[in-house]
Design a protein around this motif. Structure first.
Motif, PDB file in Angstrom:
ATOM      1  N   ALA A  55       0.826  -1.212   0.000  1.00  8.72           N
ATOM      2  CA  ALA A  55       0.000   0.000   0.000  1.00  8.72           C
ATOM      3  C   ALA A  55       0.860   1.261   0.000  1.00  8.72           C
ATOM      4  CB  ALA A  55      -0.939  -0.009   1.198  1.00  8.72           C
ATOM      5  N   PHE A  56       2.102   1.157   0.474  1.00 11.66           N
ATOM      6  CA  PHE A  56       3.037   2.281   0.437  1.00 11.66           C
ATOM      7  C   PHE A  56       4.001   2.172  -0.745  1.00 11.66           C
ATOM      8  CE2 PHE A  56       2.982   3.499   5.250  1.00 11.66           C
ATOM      9  CZ  PHE A  56       1.931   4.370   5.036  1.00 11.66           C
ATOM     10  N   SER A  57       3.652   1.402  -1.769  1.00 11.05           N
ATOM     11  CA  SER A  57       4.515   1.307  -2.952  1.00 11.05           C
ATOM     12  C   SER A  57       4.768   2.715  -3.473  1.00 11.05           C
ATOM     13  CB  SER A  57       3.845   0.479  -4.045  1.00 11.05           C
ATOM     14  OG  SER A  57       3.755  -0.868  -3.682  1.00 11.05           O
ATOM     15  N   ASP A  67      15.651  10.034   2.493  1.00 14.20           N
ATOM     16  CA  ASP A  67      14.229  10.138   2.165  1.00 14.20           C
ATOM     17  C   ASP A  67      13.496  10.950   3.223  1.00 14.20           C
ATOM     18  OD1 ASP A  67      13.996   8.726  -0.290  1.00 14.20           O
ATOM     19  OD2 ASP A  67      14.034   6.812   0.772  1.00 14.20           O
ATOM     20  N   TYR A  68      13.754  10.658   4.486  1.00  7.36           N
ATOM     21  CA  TYR A  68      13.087  11.359   5.589  1.00  7.36           C
ATOM     22  C   TYR A  68      13.301  12.869   5.490  1.00  7.36           C
ATOM     23  CZ  TYR A  68      12.383  13.342  10.196  1.00  7.36           C
ATOM     24  OH  TYR A  68      11.995  14.158  11.228  1.00  7.36           O
ATOM     25  N   ARG A  69      14.550  13.288   5.368  1.00  5.81           N
ATOM     26  CA  ARG A  69      14.863  14.724   5.333  1.00  5.81           C
ATOM     27  C   ARG A  69      14.180  15.411   4.149  1.00  5.81           C
ATOM     28  NH1 ARG A  69      16.377  15.452  10.283  1.00  5.81           N
ATOM     29  NH2 ARG A  69      18.072  14.131  10.917  1.00  5.81           N
ATOM     30  N   ARG A  70      14.204  14.774   2.992  1.00  5.54           N
ATOM     31  CA  ARG A  70      13.602  15.416   1.822  1.00  5.54           C
ATOM     32  C   ARG A  70      12.076  15.434   1.931  1.00  5.54           C
ATOM     33  NH1 ARG A  70      14.767  14.914  -4.616  1.00  5.54           N
ATOM     34  NH2 ARG A  70      13.648  16.838  -5.115  1.00  5.54           N
ATOM     35  N   VAL A  71      11.474  14.387   2.487  1.00  8.06           N
ATOM     36  CA  VAL A  71      10.019  14.377   2.665  1.00  8.06           C
ATOM     37  C   VAL A  71       9.603  15.491   3.623  1.00  8.06           C
ATOM     38  CG1 VAL A  71       8.103  13.076   3.674  1.00  8.06           C
ATOM     39  CG2 VAL A  71       9.615  11.980   2.036  1.00  8.06           C
ATOM     40  N   VAL A  72      10.343  15.670   4.706  1.00 11.65           N
ATOM     41  CA  VAL A  72      10.004  16.701   5.685  1.00 11.65           C
ATOM     42  C   VAL A  72      10.120  18.106   5.080  1.00 11.65           C
ATOM     43  CG1 VAL A  72      10.776  17.775   7.857  1.00 11.65           C
ATOM     44  CG2 VAL A  72      10.524  15.299   7.701  1.00 11.65           C
ATOM     45  N   THR A  73      11.125  18.333   4.259  1.00  8.58           N
ATOM     46  CA  THR A  73      11.348  19.678   3.725  1.00  8.58           C
ATOM     47  C   THR A  73      10.633  19.945   2.406  1.00  8.58           C
ATOM     48  OG1 THR A  73      13.402  18.995   2.632  1.00  8.58           O
ATOM     49  CG2 THR A  73      13.587  19.921   4.860  1.00  8.58           C
ATOM     50  N   GLU A  74      10.476  18.906   1.547  1.00  5.02           N
ATOM     51  CA  GLU A  74       9.932  19.136   0.212  1.00  5.02           C
ATOM     52  C   GLU A  74       8.767  18.230  -0.177  1.00  5.02           C
ATOM     53  OE1 GLU A  74      13.000  19.171  -2.850  1.00  5.02           O
ATOM     54  OE2 GLU A  74      14.502  19.463  -1.283  1.00  5.02           O
ATOM     55  N   MET A  75       8.383  17.312   0.718  1.00  7.91           N
ATOM     56  CA  MET A  75       7.339  16.332   0.417  1.00  7.91           C
ATOM     57  C   MET A  75       7.701  15.482  -0.812  1.00  7.91           C
ATOM     58  SD  MET A  75       3.857  18.414   1.418  1.00  7.91           S
ATOM     59  CE  MET A  75       2.816  17.133   0.785  1.00  7.91           C
ATOM     60  N   ARG A  76       8.963  15.119  -0.903  1.00  8.69           N
ATOM     61  CA  ARG A  76       9.451  14.260  -1.981  1.00  8.69           C
ATOM     62  C   ARG A  76      10.449  13.264  -1.416  1.00  8.69           C
ATOM     63  NH1 ARG A  76       7.740  15.647  -6.781  1.00  8.69           N
ATOM     64  NH2 ARG A  76       6.943  17.747  -7.069  1.00  8.69           N
ATOM     65  N   LEU A  77      10.485  12.063  -2.033  1.00  9.81           N
ATOM     66  CA  LEU A  77      11.508  11.090  -1.669  1.00  9.81           C
ATOM     67  C   LEU A  77      12.850  11.581  -2.208  1.00  9.81           C
ATOM     68  CD1 LEU A  77       9.578   7.799  -2.524  1.00  9.81           C
ATOM     69  CD2 LEU A  77       9.977   8.783  -0.247  1.00  9.81           C
ATOM     70  N   ALA A  78      13.931  10.969  -1.771  1.00 12.67           N
ATOM     71  CA  ALA A  78      15.264  11.359  -2.230  1.00 12.67           C
ATOM     72  C   ALA A  78      15.374  11.292  -3.749  1.00 12.67           C
ATOM     73  CB  ALA A  78      16.324  10.483  -1.570  1.00 12.67           C
ATOM     74  N   GLY A  80      13.086  12.122  -5.804  1.00 10.61           N
ATOM     75  CA  GLY A  80      12.248  13.154  -6.393  1.00 10.61           C
ATOM     76  C   GLY A  80      10.771  12.816  -6.482  1.00 10.61           C
ATOM     77  N   LEU A  81      10.414  11.590  -6.195  1.00 11.78           N
ATOM     78  CA  LEU A  81       9.015  11.166  -6.275  1.00 11.78           C
ATOM     79  C   LEU A  81       8.210  11.828  -5.155  1.00 11.78           C
ATOM     80  CD1 LEU A  81       7.310   9.201  -8.003  1.00 11.78           C
ATOM     81  CD2 LEU A  81       7.745   7.474  -6.274  1.00 11.78           C
ATOM     82  N   LEU A  82       7.056  12.377  -5.499  1.00 10.27           N
ATOM     83  CA  LEU A  82       6.196  13.035  -4.533  1.00 10.27           C
ATOM     84  C   LEU A  82       5.782  12.058  -3.433  1.00 10.27           C
ATOM     85  CD1 LEU A  82       4.610  15.648  -3.880  1.00 10.27           C
ATOM     86  CD2 LEU A  82       2.718  14.668  -5.175  1.00 10.27           C
ATOM     87  N   TRP A  83       5.968  12.469  -2.164  1.00 10.58           N
ATOM     88  CA  TRP A  83       5.571  11.638  -1.026  1.00 10.58           C
ATOM     89  C   TRP A  83       5.204  12.563   0.129  1.00 10.58           C
ATOM     90  CZ3 TRP A  83       4.695   6.595  -1.461  1.00 10.58           C
ATOM     91  CH2 TRP A  83       4.332   5.911  -0.306  1.00 10.58           C
ATOM     92  N   PRO A  84       4.004  12.460   0.698  1.00  9.70           N
ATOM     93  CA  PRO A  84       3.520  13.468   1.631  1.00  9.70           C
ATOM     94  C   PRO A  84       3.957  13.343   3.095  1.00  9.70           C
ATOM     95  CG  PRO A  84       1.803  11.870   1.218  1.00  9.70           C
ATOM     96  CD  PRO A  84       2.962  11.510   0.317  1.00  9.70           C
ATOM     97  N   MET A  85       4.358  12.154   3.543  1.00  9.11           N
ATOM     98  CA  MET A  85       4.672  12.027   4.973  1.00  9.11           C
ATOM     99  C   MET A  85       5.790  11.021   5.207  1.00  9.11           C
ATOM    100  SD  MET A  85       1.418   9.921   6.300  1.00  9.11           S
ATOM    101  CE  MET A  85       1.105   8.273   5.728  1.00  9.11           C
ATOM    102  N   PRO A  86       6.569  11.248   6.271  1.00 14.16           N
ATOM    103  CA  PRO A  86       7.648  10.310   6.578  1.00 14.16           C
ATOM    104  C   PRO A  86       7.100   8.993   7.120  1.00 14.16           C
ATOM    105  CG  PRO A  86       7.845  12.345   7.886  1.00 14.16           C
ATOM    106  CD  PRO A  86       6.561  12.405   7.149  1.00 14.16           C
ATOM    107  N   ILE A  87       7.706   7.907   6.707  1.00 11.66           N
ATOM    108  CA  ILE A  87       7.372   6.573   7.204  1.00 11.66           C
ATOM    109  C   ILE A  87       8.646   6.039   7.861  1.00 11.66           C
ATOM    110  CG2 ILE A  87       6.506   4.274   6.628  1.00 11.66           C
ATOM    111  CD1 ILE A  87       4.528   6.601   5.991  1.00 11.66           C
ATOM    112  N   THR A  88       8.722   6.182   9.180  1.00 11.00           N
ATOM    113  CA  THR A  88       9.950   5.835   9.892  1.00 11.00           C
ATOM    114  C   THR A  88       9.670   4.784  10.965  1.00 11.00           C
ATOM    115  OG1 THR A  88       9.609   7.616  11.499  1.00 11.00           O
ATOM    116  CG2 THR A  88      10.937   8.134   9.549  1.00 11.00           C
ATOM    117  N   LEU A  89      10.723   4.158  11.431  1.00 11.77           N
ATOM    118  CA  LEU A  89      10.628   3.162  12.499  1.00 11.77           C
ATOM    119  C   LEU A  89      11.261   3.748  13.758  1.00 11.77           C
ATOM    120  CD1 LEU A  89      10.051   0.338  13.621  1.00 11.77           C
ATOM    121  CD2 LEU A  89      12.264  -0.377  12.692  1.00 11.77           C
TER     122      LEU A  89
END
Length: 126
Positions: A55-57, A67-78, A80-89
């Protein structure tokens, strides 16, 4: 409807991290008994289920720092793919988790949920 007519998966691939083969699943279950464990919260369990089921493909794991840093600042994966929220452990500071090691993720009742390889550890700002 043919496969050619289906809308492609976001990021180009469908991720399925569930081990379907019963023998392989049994083998990993035995190996898991020798690995350090981390109990995850109910929230993290939901993220884990979404990762494993695809579901998170196109995510194949919890996010690394890039990925985390870029999602937090730009809402994109490292990449460049658009991603709205961090998925961290999130793990406790005192957890016996070493980069390069295999660990198990367990529920609050100690049920085996997943086995994963630790690729990196980093601090994140809530």
């Amino acid at each position: 409807m043919s496969v050619e007519e289906l809308i492609p998966f976001y990021g180009g691939e469908a991720v399925d991290l569930v081990i379907a083969d019963p023998d392989e699943r049994r083998e990993w279950s035995v190996r898991a008994g020798t690995m350090p464990s981390v109990q995850v919260s109910a929230r993290t369990l939901c993220d884990l289920e979404l990762l494993a089921s695809g579901a998170f493909s196109p995510l194949r794991r919890f996010m690394g720092e890039a990925d985390y840093r870029r999602v937090v600042t730009e809402m994109r994966l490292a990449n460049g793919l658009l991603w709205p929220m961090p998925i961290t452990l999130p793990i406790p500071e005192d957890a016996a988790v070493q980069v390069g090691a295999w660990i198990t993720l367990r529920s609050a009742t100690n049920d085996l949920l997943a086995v994963m390889h630790v690729e990196e550890k980093y601090r994140w700002d809530r």
